[in-house]
Design a protein around this motif. Structure first.
Motif, PDB file in Angstrom:
ATOM      1  N   ARG A  94       0.847  -1.183   0.000  1.00  0.00           N
ATOM      2  CA  ARG A  94       0.000   0.000   0.000  1.00  0.00           C
ATOM      3  C   ARG A  94       0.889   1.241   0.000  1.00  0.00           C
ATOM      4  N   TYR A  95       0.541   2.202  -0.825  1.00  0.00           N
ATOM      5  CA  TYR A  95       1.216   3.490  -0.817  1.00  0.00           C
ATOM      6  C   TYR A  95       0.137   4.547  -0.968  1.00  0.00           C
ATOM      7  N   GLY A  96       0.028   5.411   0.011  1.00  0.00           N
ATOM      8  CA  GLY A  96      -1.057   6.390  -0.007  1.00  0.00           C
ATOM      9  C   GLY A  96      -2.383   5.659   0.008  1.00  0.00           C
ATOM     10  N   GLY A  97      -3.257   5.972  -0.920  1.00  0.00           N
ATOM     11  CA  GLY A  97      -4.557   5.308  -1.005  1.00  0.00           C
ATOM     12  C   GLY A  97      -4.562   4.136  -1.959  1.00  0.00           C
ATOM     13  N   ALA A  98      -3.443   3.875  -2.621  1.00  0.00           N
ATOM     14  CA  ALA A  98      -3.375   2.789  -3.609  1.00  0.00           C
ATOM     15  C   ALA A  98      -2.925   1.496  -2.942  1.00  0.00           C
ATOM     16  N   ASP A  99      -3.625   0.413  -3.232  1.00  0.00           N
ATOM     17  CA  ASP A  99      -3.318  -0.908  -2.691  1.00  0.00           C
ATOM     18  C   ASP A  99      -3.133  -1.847  -3.876  1.00  0.00           C
ATOM     19  N   VAL A 100      -1.958  -2.471  -3.993  1.00  0.00           N
ATOM     20  CA  VAL A 100      -1.649  -3.341  -5.128  1.00  0.00           C
ATOM     21  C   VAL A 100      -1.368  -4.747  -4.623  1.00  0.00           C
ATOM     22  N   PHE A 101      -1.983  -5.738  -5.274  1.00  0.00           N
ATOM     23  CA  PHE A 101      -1.794  -7.146  -4.946  1.00  0.00           C
ATOM     24  C   PHE A 101      -1.216  -7.839  -6.174  1.00  0.00           C
ATOM     25  N   LEU A 102      -0.112  -8.572  -6.017  1.00  0.00           N
ATOM     26  CA  LEU A 102       0.531  -9.297  -7.117  1.00  0.00           C
ATOM     27  C   LEU A 102       0.595 -10.774  -6.770  1.00  0.00           C
ATOM     28  N   ARG A 103       0.270 -11.634  -7.740  1.00  0.00           N
ATOM     29  CA  ARG A 103       0.290 -13.077  -7.532  1.00  0.00           C
ATOM     30  C   ARG A 103       1.004 -13.734  -8.712  1.00  0.00           C
ATOM     31  N   PRO A 104       1.889 -14.712  -8.446  1.00  0.00           N
ATOM     32  CA  PRO A 104       2.555 -15.396  -9.556  1.00  0.00           C
ATOM     33  C   PRO A 104       1.543 -16.153 -10.412  1.00  0.00           C
ATOM     34  N   ALA A 105       1.851 -16.288 -11.693  1.00  0.00           N
ATOM     35  CA  ALA A 105       0.961 -16.993 -12.616  1.00  0.00           C
ATOM     36  C   ALA A 105       1.759 -18.028 -13.393  1.00  0.00           C
ATOM     37  N   SER A 106       1.076 -19.061 -13.862  1.00  0.00           N
ATOM     38  CA  SER A 106       1.751 -20.110 -14.623  1.00  0.00           C
ATOM     39  C   SER A 106       2.129 -19.593 -16.010  1.00  0.00           C
ATOM     40  N   HIS A 107       3.074 -20.273 -16.635  1.00  0.00           N
ATOM     41  CA  HIS A 107       3.581 -19.882 -17.953  1.00  0.00           C
ATOM     42  C   HIS A 107       2.435 -19.813 -18.963  1.00  0.00           C
ATOM     43  N   GLY A 108       2.388 -18.728 -19.727  1.00  0.00           N
ATOM     44  CA  GLY A 108       1.375 -18.556 -20.755  1.00  0.00           C
ATOM     45  C   GLY A 108       0.180 -17.731 -20.319  1.00  0.00           C
ATOM     46  N   THR A 109       0.099 -17.385 -19.050  1.00  0.00           N
ATOM     47  CA  THR A 109      -1.027 -16.593 -18.548  1.00  0.00           C
ATOM     48  C   THR A 109      -0.987 -15.171 -19.084  1.00  0.00           C
ATOM     49  N   GLY A 110       0.195 -14.585 -19.126  1.00  0.00           N
ATOM     50  CA  GLY A 110       0.342 -13.201 -19.564  1.00  0.00           C
ATOM     51  C   GLY A 110       0.247 -12.251 -18.391  1.00  0.00           C
ATOM     52  N   VAL A 111       0.220 -10.969 -18.691  1.00  0.00           N
ATOM     53  CA  VAL A 111       0.138  -9.951 -17.646  1.00  0.00           C
ATOM     54  C   VAL A 111      -1.323  -9.544 -17.490  1.00  0.00           C
ATOM     55  N   ILE A 112      -1.915  -9.968 -16.378  1.00  0.00           N
ATOM     56  CA  ILE A 112      -3.289  -9.592 -16.064  1.00  0.00           C
ATOM     57  C   ILE A 112      -3.192  -8.451 -15.056  1.00  0.00           C
ATOM     58  N   ALA A 113      -3.273  -7.220 -15.558  1.00  0.00           N
ATOM     59  CA  ALA A 113      -3.066  -6.059 -14.702  1.00  0.00           C
ATOM     60  C   ALA A 113      -3.675  -4.830 -15.342  1.00  0.00           C
ATOM     61  N   GLY A 114      -3.944  -3.832 -14.509  1.00  0.00           N
ATOM     62  CA  GLY A 114      -4.405  -2.543 -15.006  1.00  0.00           C
ATOM     63  C   GLY A 114      -3.263  -1.832 -15.724  1.00  0.00           C
ATOM     64  N   ASN A 115      -3.564  -0.740 -16.375  1.00  0.00           N
ATOM     65  CA  ASN A 115      -2.587  -0.041 -17.208  1.00  0.00           C
ATOM     66  C   ASN A 115      -1.322   0.359 -16.458  1.00  0.00           C
ATOM     67  N   THR A 116      -1.462   0.978 -15.288  1.00  0.00           N
ATOM     68  CA  THR A 116      -0.302   1.478 -14.549  1.00  0.00           C
ATOM     69  C   THR A 116       0.561   0.340 -14.028  1.00  0.00           C
ATOM     70  N   VAL A 117      -0.062  -0.672 -13.423  1.00  0.00           N
ATOM     71  CA  VAL A 117       0.684  -1.830 -12.913  1.00  0.00           C
ATOM     72  C   VAL A 117       1.325  -2.581 -14.081  1.00  0.00           C
ATOM     73  N   ARG A 118       0.623  -2.685 -15.195  1.00  0.00           N
ATOM     74  CA  ARG A 118       1.133  -3.376 -16.388  1.00  0.00           C
ATOM     75  C   ARG A 118       2.436  -2.738 -16.878  1.00  0.00           C
ATOM     76  N   ILE A 119       2.479  -1.419 -16.919  1.00  0.00           N
ATOM     77  CA  ILE A 119       3.680  -0.719 -17.373  1.00  0.00           C
ATOM     78  C   ILE A 119       4.873  -1.071 -16.485  1.00  0.00           C
ATOM     79  N   VAL A 120       4.669  -1.085 -15.169  1.00  0.00           N
ATOM     80  CA  VAL A 120       5.761  -1.374 -14.238  1.00  0.00           C
ATOM     81  C   VAL A 120       6.237  -2.814 -14.377  1.00  0.00           C
ATOM     82  N   VAL A 121       5.311  -3.784 -14.366  1.00  0.00           N
ATOM     83  CA  VAL A 121       5.735  -5.189 -14.388  1.00  0.00           C
ATOM     84  C   VAL A 121       6.315  -5.591 -15.746  1.00  0.00           C
ATOM     85  N   GLU A 122       5.797  -5.035 -16.838  1.00  0.00           N
ATOM     86  CA  GLU A 122       6.373  -5.336 -18.152  1.00  0.00           C
ATOM     87  C   GLU A 122       7.761  -4.717 -18.297  1.00  0.00           C
ATOM     88  N   SER A 123       7.972  -3.528 -17.744  1.00  0.00           N
ATOM     89  CA  SER A 123       9.295  -2.903 -17.786  1.00  0.00           C
ATOM     90  C   SER A 123      10.294  -3.705 -16.958  1.00  0.00           C
TER      91      SER A 123
END
Length: 173
Positions: A94-123
């Motif tokens: 949690r940072y400020g009012g934002a709460d982010v939850f990340l869970r590992p996924a099996s191979h082939g799942t892809g990035v299931i995330a909102g736009n902002t989180v997607r940018i960070v994890v893909e980078s």
């Protein structure tokens, strides 16, 4: 960056970093001569192999704000532990009012995330992950919460050393 001391800092020399713009805000300062406009940008840079950083830049022009943000992001690079294109374990932050939850996924799942989180994890180079962003959708706080979550990930070697057991016992119970 976030006040965490146990993180592995990375020097940008020799890395092939890609920068991605997260958000640009137009800000207004009211003066006696009228309104003065400025811009604030948040950018994430990463090599897509575990090294990632973010930066904020402010200026009177958009391009200048973005370039300042990129320079700031290159100064704040950190190493994220990635195994087989995903993370080791579930993590939330949690940072400020934002709460982010990340869970590992099996191979082939892809990035299931909102736009902002997607940018960070893909980078960072994460290919398979499940995420949920709750609370505030403010891009600044979501980026910082995502970084906080990624930096909270512990490597299996670190867990084995803390518990005083062998690495195989960490996985086999």
């Amino acid at each position: 960056m976030l006040g965490l001391d146990n993180i592995e800092k990375v020097k940008p020399g020799g890395l092939e970093l890609k920068d991605r713009l997260v958000a640009v805000n137009r800000v207004t300062k009211v003066t006696k001569g009228g309104r003065a406009f400025g811009f604030s940008a948040i950018v994430v840079v990463g090599d897509e192999e575990g090294t990632v950083g973010y930066g904020l830049g402010k200026s009177k022009e958009v391009a200048s704000a973005i370039s300042k943000a990129v320079e700031e992001a290159k100064k704040n690079l950190v190493k994220v532990p990635i195994v087989n294109g995903t993370i080791h374990h579930e993590v939330s932050a949690r940072y400020g009012g934002a709460d982010v939850f990340l869970r590992p996924a099996s191979h082939g799942t892809g990035v299931i995330a909102g736009n902002t989180v997607r940018i960070v994890v893909e980078s960072a180079g994460i290919k398979d992950i499940l995420s949920k962003s709750k609370g505030s959708s403010n891009p600044h706080n979501v980026v910082k919460a995502t970084f906080k979550a990624l930096l909270d990930i512990r490597r299996p070697e670190e867990i084995a050393r803390m518990r005083g057991i062998s690495l195989s016992k960490v996985f086999n119970g």
